[in-house]
Design a protein around this motif. Structure first.
Motif, short mmCIF file in Angstrom:
data_model
loop_
_atom_site.label_atom_id
_atom_site.label_comp_id
_atom_site.label_asym_id
_atom_site.label_seq_id
_atom_site.Cartn_x
_atom_site.Cartn_y
_atom_site.Cartn_z
N LEU A 185 -3.55 11.09 -2.21
CA LEU A 185 -3.84 9.19 -2.84
C LEU A 185 -3.82 9.96 -4.62
CD1 LEU A 185 -7.23 7.88 -1.48
CD2 LEU A 185 -4.42 7.37 -1.07
N LYS A 186 -2.80 8.57 -5.49
CA LYS A 186 -2.75 9.08 -6.24
C LYS A 186 -4.24 8.17 -6.44
CE LYS A 186 2.51 8.30 -6.50
NZ LYS A 186 3.77 6.33 -7.02
N GLN A 187 -4.52 8.33 -7.97
CA GLN A 187 -5.75 8.50 -8.87
C GLN A 187 -5.35 6.88 -10.31
OE1 GLN A 187 -8.71 9.29 -8.76
NE2 GLN A 187 -7.52 10.08 -6.98
N PRO A 188 -6.16 6.33 -10.27
CA PRO A 188 -5.44 4.98 -11.27
C PRO A 188 -5.22 5.94 -12.97
CG PRO A 188 -7.43 4.47 -10.62
CD PRO A 188 -6.56 5.67 -9.77
N ILE A 189 -4.96 4.84 -13.24
CA ILE A 189 -4.65 5.71 -15.07
C ILE A 189 -5.03 4.89 -15.75
CG2 ILE A 189 -2.64 5.47 -17.02
CD1 ILE A 189 -0.76 5.64 -14.16
N VAL A 190 -6.00 5.74 -16.58
CA VAL A 190 -7.12 5.46 -17.56
C VAL A 190 -6.03 5.26 -19.52
CG1 VAL A 190 -8.88 5.16 -18.70
CG2 VAL A 190 -8.69 5.81 -15.71
N LYS A 191 -6.18 4.13 -19.72
CA LYS A 191 -5.62 4.48 -21.39
C LYS A 191 -6.90 3.75 -21.87
CE LYS A 191 -1.17 4.84 -20.27
NZ LYS A 191 0.25 4.69 -20.77
N VAL A 192 -7.55 4.86 -23.03
CA VAL A 192 -8.77 4.82 -23.95
C VAL A 192 -7.79 4.45 -25.64
CG1 VAL A 192 -10.58 5.20 -25.26
CG2 VAL A 192 -10.25 5.86 -22.16
N ASN A 193 -8.19 3.56 -25.93
CA ASN A 193 -8.01 3.31 -27.67
C ASN A 193 -9.06 2.54 -28.14
OD1 ASN A 193 -6.84 2.67 -30.22
ND2 ASN A 193 -4.73 1.30 -28.85
N ASP A 194 -9.47 3.44 -29.67
CA ASP A 194 -10.56 3.30 -30.28
C ASP A 194 -9.86 2.43 -31.29
OD1 ASP A 194 -11.96 4.49 -28.40
OD2 ASP A 194 -12.71 5.86 -29.68
N PHE A 195 -8.80 1.77 -32.17
CA PHE A 195 -8.89 1.54 -32.97
C PHE A 195 -7.68 -0.14 -32.92
CE2 PHE A 195 -8.66 5.90 -33.22
CZ PHE A 195 -9.47 6.35 -34.66
N LYS A 196 -7.78 -0.71 -31.32
CA LYS A 196 -7.46 -1.89 -31.23
C LYS A 196 -7.77 -2.93 -31.81
CE LYS A 196 -4.63 -4.15 -27.95
NZ LYS A 196 -3.35 -4.75 -26.78
N TYR A 197 -9.35 -3.31 -31.55
CA TYR A 197 -9.82 -4.09 -31.47
C TYR A 197 -10.42 -4.50 -33.14
CZ TYR A 197 -8.09 -5.83 -27.84
OH TYR A 197 -6.59 -6.86 -26.73
N SER A 198 -10.87 -5.22 -33.63
CA SER A 198 -11.96 -5.16 -34.93
C SER A 198 -13.00 -5.89 -34.92
CB SER A 198 -11.42 -5.42 -36.25
OG SER A 198 -10.97 -7.44 -35.86
N ASN A 199 -14.50 -5.89 -35.45
CA ASN A 199 -15.28 -6.94 -34.91
C ASN A 199 -15.19 -8.26 -34.78
OD1 ASN A 199 -18.37 -5.56 -34.88
ND2 ASN A 199 -17.28 -4.46 -36.54
N LYS A 200 -14.53 -9.06 -35.70
CA LYS A 200 -13.90 -10.08 -35.38
C LYS A 200 -12.58 -10.92 -34.86
CE LYS A 200 -10.60 -13.16 -38.75
NZ LYS A 200 -9.79 -13.37 -40.18
N LYS A 201 -11.45 -9.27 -34.51
CA LYS A 201 -10.87 -10.26 -33.59
C LYS A 201 -11.69 -9.93 -31.90
CE LYS A 201 -6.80 -11.04 -31.12
NZ LYS A 201 -5.81 -12.86 -31.44
N VAL A 202 -12.27 -9.20 -31.47
CA VAL A 202 -13.24 -9.35 -30.40
C VAL A 202 -14.43 -10.49 -30.11
CG1 VAL A 202 -15.14 -8.28 -29.55
CG2 VAL A 202 -13.66 -7.10 -30.07
N ARG A 203 -15.04 -11.23 -31.83
CA ARG A 203 -15.91 -12.06 -31.87
C ARG A 203 -14.44 -13.63 -31.36
NH1 ARG A 203 -18.09 -10.14 -36.34
NH2 ARG A 203 -16.31 -11.84 -37.58
N GLU A 204 -13.50 -13.17 -32.24
CA GLU A 204 -12.80 -14.70 -31.66
C GLU A 204 -12.22 -14.31 -29.83
OE1 GLU A 204 -8.86 -13.80 -33.52
OE2 GLU A 204 -9.51 -14.93 -35.40
N LEU A 205 -12.46 -13.57 -29.72
CA LEU A 205 -11.90 -13.75 -28.13
C LEU A 205 -12.90 -13.96 -26.67
CD1 LEU A 205 -9.56 -9.90 -27.75
CD2 LEU A 205 -9.09 -12.45 -27.58
N SER A 206 -14.33 -13.65 -26.93
CA SER A 206 -15.22 -13.69 -26.87
C SER A 206 -15.81 -15.51 -27.12
CB SER A 206 -16.87 -13.24 -27.31
OG SER A 206 -16.89 -13.38 -28.69
N LYS A 207 -14.87 -15.74 -28.19
CA LYS A 207 -15.41 -17.49 -28.10
C LYS A 207 -13.94 -18.34 -27.36
CE LYS A 207 -17.79 -16.74 -33.00
NZ LYS A 207 -17.97 -17.21 -33.96
N ASN A 208 -13.05 -17.49 -27.08
CA ASN A 208 -11.36 -17.99 -26.61
C ASN A 208 -11.63 -17.42 -25.29
OD1 ASN A 208 -11.76 -19.97 -28.83
ND2 ASN A 208 -10.60 -18.09 -30.04
N GLN A 209 -12.11 -17.48 -24.13
CA GLN A 209 -11.98 -16.55 -23.68
C GLN A 209 -10.89 -17.67 -22.31
OE1 GLN A 209 -16.00 -16.71 -21.10
NE2 GLN A 209 -16.42 -16.98 -22.57
#
Length: 249
Positions: A185-209
C-alpha cells in the motif's frame, strides 16, 4: 501566535489542518508527547486509527476496486477471534495463488475483522470485510471463500471518497486493532507549512467558514467539501479542519 498548515493528500481527497503552534514548535516540528489519561488516550488512539484507515483506503483504491464481505454458515463459525483471523489470512493466500496463476502480482488489500461475543464470551457474529484491488473478477473472488457466503461489490466514492465505507467497516473496534493490510500500500502524502497563515488570515477564515470560493481559491484544483472550526477557550487559538476533493478531469 504562529499557525501551522498541515495538508494530507489521500487519493482525490485533501485534508487541511490549520492550528496554532509556538515559536519553539516552528523550530522543532516534532512536539514532545504529553501525558494523557488512559481513557482520553484510548479515544485519541481510536480516532487516529480510524483516520488512518480512511486515508489508506482513499490513497490506494478507486471505483475499479472491490469491497468483499465474507460471512459464515453456522457450521463453519470460528470458535474464537484467532480462528477468524486465520480464516482471513488463508483466504488471502488462495486469492494470491489464483492471481499468480494468471500472472498477476499479489493482491493489494485492507482486511477488517468484525467479531462479537455474548455476555458469556461465546462468539455470536463474525465476518470479514476486505477492500481489494479489482484485478480478479468478482465470481472468482467469491468462490475462493469456503466458509459461507461471499458478497462482492464495486467501490463507489462520494464527495468524501470512501470515508463512509471506512467508518462502517471499522464501527466496532472494542479497543483492539482489528484490521491488517498488505505491504504494497502507498502512504498518504503529508506536507507542513508554518508560514502560510497569519493570525489575521486564520481569524478571517474562521468567521467566513461558508465561503466556498475562498477555500477553492486557496487550494486550486480542489472542490470544497466540509469545514470545522474550534476555538480554544484557554489560549484563544483557532483550529480549522477542512476537507476538499480533487476536481475530475
Amino acid at each position: 501566535m504562529p499557525y501551522r498548515e498541515k495538508k494530507i493528500y489521500s487519493g482525490k481527497m485533501l485534508e487541511v489542518e490549520i492550528y496554532p503552534i509556538t515559536f519553539q514548535d516552528r523550530k522543532q516540528p516534532r512536539k514532545k508527547k504529553e501525558k494523557t489519561s488512559e481513557v482520553k488516550q484510548k479515544n485519541l488512539n481510536d480516532k487516529n486509527a480510524r483516520k488512518y484507515l480512511i486515508r489508506s483506503i482513499n490513497t490506494n483504491f478507486t471505483d475499479d476496486d472491490l469491497h468483499i464481505t465474507n460471512t459464515y454458515t453456522d457450521k463453519e463459525l470460528p470458535n474464537n477471534e484467532d480462528e477468524l483471523k486465520r480464516d482471513g489470512k488463508n483466504y488471502i493466500r488462495r486469492i494470491n495463488r489464483a492471481r499468480k496463476r494468471l500472472g498477476l502480482p499479489p493482491a493489494k488489500y485492507i482486511m477488517v475483522y468484525e467479531y462479537k461475543e455474548d455476555k458469556e464470551g461465546k462468539p455470536i457474529r463474525m465476518h470479514i470485510h476486505i477492500i481489494m484491488d479489482g484485478a480478479l473478477d468478482r465470481d472468482t473472488v467469491e468462490k475462493l471463500w469456503k466458509k459461507g457466503r461471499s458478497n462482492t461489490t464495486r467501490l463507489q466514492a462520494d464527495e468524501f471518497g470512501y470515508e463512509g465505507l471506512a467508518r462502517y467497516i471499522s464501527k466496532d473496534p472494542k479497543g483492539k486493532k482489528r484490521w491488517i493490510s498488505s505491504r504494497n500500500l502507498k502512504q498518504p502524502i503529508v506536507k507542513v507549512n508554518d508560514f502560510k497563515y497569519s493570525n489575521k488570515k486564520v481569524r478571517e477564515l474562521s468567521k467566513n467558514q461558508g465561503d466556498k470560493q475562498e477555500f477553492e481559491r486557496l487550494y486550486p484544483g480542489y472542490t470544497f467539501t466540509s469545514y470545522e472550526v474550534n476555538i480554544n477557550e484557554v489560549t484563544a487559538g483557532t483550529y480549522i479542519y477542512l476537507k476538499m476533493r480533487k476536481e475530475d478531469g
